[in-house]
Design an enzyme around this catalytic site. Structure first.
Site, PDB file in Angstrom:
ATOM      1  N   ARG A 298       9.244  10.664  -4.677  1.00 48.98           N
ATOM      2  CA  ARG A 298       8.570  11.866  -5.152  1.00 48.98           C
ATOM      3  C   ARG A 298       9.608  12.825  -5.716  1.00 48.98           C
ATOM      4  NH1 ARG A 298       6.457  10.472  -0.138  1.00 48.98           N
ATOM      5  NH2 ARG A 298       4.210   9.986  -0.082  1.00 48.98           N
TER       6      ARG A 298
ATOM      7  N   LYS B 216       7.256  13.013   3.073  1.00 51.39           N
ATOM      8  CA  LYS B 216       5.915  13.476   3.406  1.00 51.39           C
ATOM      9  C   LYS B 216       5.522  12.957   4.789  1.00 51.39           C
ATOM     10  CE  LYS B 216       1.327  13.837   1.290  1.00 51.39           C
ATOM     11  NZ  LYS B 216       0.497  13.426   0.125  1.00 51.39           N
TER      12      LYS B 216
ATOM     13  N   HIS C 101       4.976  12.739 -11.370  1.00 43.49           N
ATOM     14  CA  HIS C 101       4.375  11.773 -10.441  1.00 43.49           C
ATOM     15  C   HIS C 101       3.935  10.496 -11.160  1.00 43.49           C
ATOM     16  CE1 HIS C 101       3.525  11.652  -6.191  1.00 43.49           C
ATOM     17  NE2 HIS C 101       2.356  11.074  -6.409  1.00 43.49           N
TER      18      HIS C 101
ATOM     19  N   ARG D 283       6.212   7.669 -10.474  1.00 39.23           N
ATOM     20  CA  ARG D 283       5.974   7.002  -9.176  1.00 39.23           C
ATOM     21  C   ARG D 283       4.813   6.021  -9.294  1.00 39.23           C
ATOM     22  NH1 ARG D 283       6.496   7.746  -3.436  1.00 39.23           N
ATOM     23  NH2 ARG D 283       4.509   7.795  -2.316  1.00 39.23           N
TER      24      ARG D 283
ATOM     25  N   HIS E   8       3.752   5.165   2.170  1.00 40.87           N
ATOM     26  CA  HIS E   8       2.349   5.362   2.522  1.00 40.87           C
ATOM     27  C   HIS E   8       2.113   4.928   3.966  1.00 40.87           C
ATOM     28  CE1 HIS E   8       0.984   5.004  -1.974  1.00 40.87           C
ATOM     29  NE2 HIS E   8       1.455   6.198  -1.665  1.00 40.87           N
TER      30      HIS E   8
ATOM     31  N   TYR F  54      -3.380   1.004  -6.719  1.00 43.25           N
ATOM     32  CA  TYR F  54      -2.629   0.429  -7.834  1.00 43.25           C
ATOM     33  C   TYR F  54      -3.125  -0.968  -8.190  1.00 43.25           C
ATOM     34  CZ  TYR F  54       0.314   4.402  -6.844  1.00 43.25           C
ATOM     35  OH  TYR F  54       0.759   5.689  -6.627  1.00 43.25           O
TER      36      TYR F  54
END
Length: 334
Positions: free
Chosen positions: A147, A172, A278, A281, A304, A313
């Site tokens: 990120r 995150k 983003h 990414r 994630h 994706y």
């Protein structure tokens, strides 16, 4: 249930909100956002006359405020959820008021959208339209899937050329992870670190304050922020005042610099798709899956917590593959 942090009642409400947020180690951006919504809520409560303390308000006022945001301000789903989270934090963690109905306030559901993804040719054109630090930073984000803030907060000690990995710290959710270090960026990254070393040396020569270090490490190890290993790979060109400590120190590059550079490069490369930082990414994840990388590996690289987030994706791949023929094509061949 989270414990309530009791603060002196003499403190102003917004000061109490900030102190509890810092005690719980929330990020500066979250602190700024929550303080904004609490201030907005209090000011909105006084639109008909005198301001009211949130302690004197309840379900009706909170519901009216959230309804106003949705119907009059027409805020996005994410903004609406952020305002609700701020009010939940205010009542539960700051005021220590348990409002069962607040938990039952329905959050607006965020629509599941297919992310914008560039082709490899478009990524090459985009990065080719950039130069200097911005080109290196953009390439690093695409090459690792980091990120924006993860790339900007990269420290010297977390770059491992021998193992060809980068360690992403406190990403995150407060989690650390390891990502690959692209071989093609070795020379450029070493040159960047040499420039950062020159900045660090000048700061040490003038006795500048060290860079920010997480949590209470600066108290336990006062000189830690002055060590080379903790310095930023992408330092800002000049010192700035830390909004929390009010100490003037060297920060990392400001995030808007890359955001502006991406917009300009997108226009120069004549890319018509919506492009943001983003997007790099999103493109990283999609291109890995296209080359046969296991989805669990992609999940770990992206950080994630749930593979269902990474699954978005696979939908991009289905659209891009174009494997299903249109009935129109078959009709015209008859």
């Amino acid at each position: 249930m989270n414990p309530v942090i009791y603060l002196p009642q003499s403190k102003r409400l917004l000061e109490q909100v900030s102190e509890v947020l810092r005690y719980k180690h929330y990020s500066l951006k979250t602190e700024q956002a929550y303080v904004y919504w609490v201030r907005f809520f209090v000011r909105w409560s006084g639109h008909g006359g005198q301001l009211r303390h949130p302690r004197d308000m309840g379900a009706a006022e909170v519901t009216q405020f959230l309804t106003m945001l949705a119907n009059e301000r027409r805020v996005s789903v994410s903004t609406h959820n952020q305002a609700l989270s701020a009010l939940l934090f205010l009542y539960r963690d700051v005021l220590g008021i348990d409002l069962p109905w607040l938990s039952e306030v329905q959050r607006p559901s965020r629509p599941r959208r297919i992310p914008s993804v560039l082709t490899q040719a478009e990524v090459a054109a985009l990065l080719g339209a950039m130069d200097g630090e911005m080109a290196l930073l953009g390439s690093l984000l695409y090459g690792t899937g980091m990120r924006l803030m993860e790339g900007l907060r990269l420290r010297v000690k977390d770059v491992d050329f021998d193992r060809q990995v980068l360690v992403v710290r406190q990403a995150k959710g407060g989690k650390d992870r390891v990502v690959m270090l692209p071989r093609t960026l070795h020379d450029a990254l070493k040159a960047q670190m040499a420039r950062a070393r020159a900045v660090w040396t000048r700061d040490r020569d003038v006795g500048a304050a060290g860079v920010e270090v997480p949590d209470a490490l600066s108290v336990k190890y006062p000189s830690l922020g002055c060590r080379w290993g903790w310095f930023w790979v992408f330092p800002a060109p000049r010192p700035s005042v830390d909004p929390r400590s009010q100490i003037e120190r060297r920060h990392h590059l400001y995030e808007e610099r890359l955001q502006r550079a991406i917009k300009l490069a997108s226009a120069a490369a004549q890319i018509v798709k919506p492009v943001s930082v983003h997007t790099l990414r999103h493109s990283f994840a999609t291109h890995l899956l296209q080359t046969g990388t296991d989805i669990r590996t992609v999940q770990e690289l992206l950080g994630h917590s749930d593979v269902s987030t990474t699954m978005i994706y696979t939908h991009v791949l289905k659209v891009a593959a174009g494997g299903t023929a249109s009935p129109l094509d078959r009709l015209l061949r008859v």
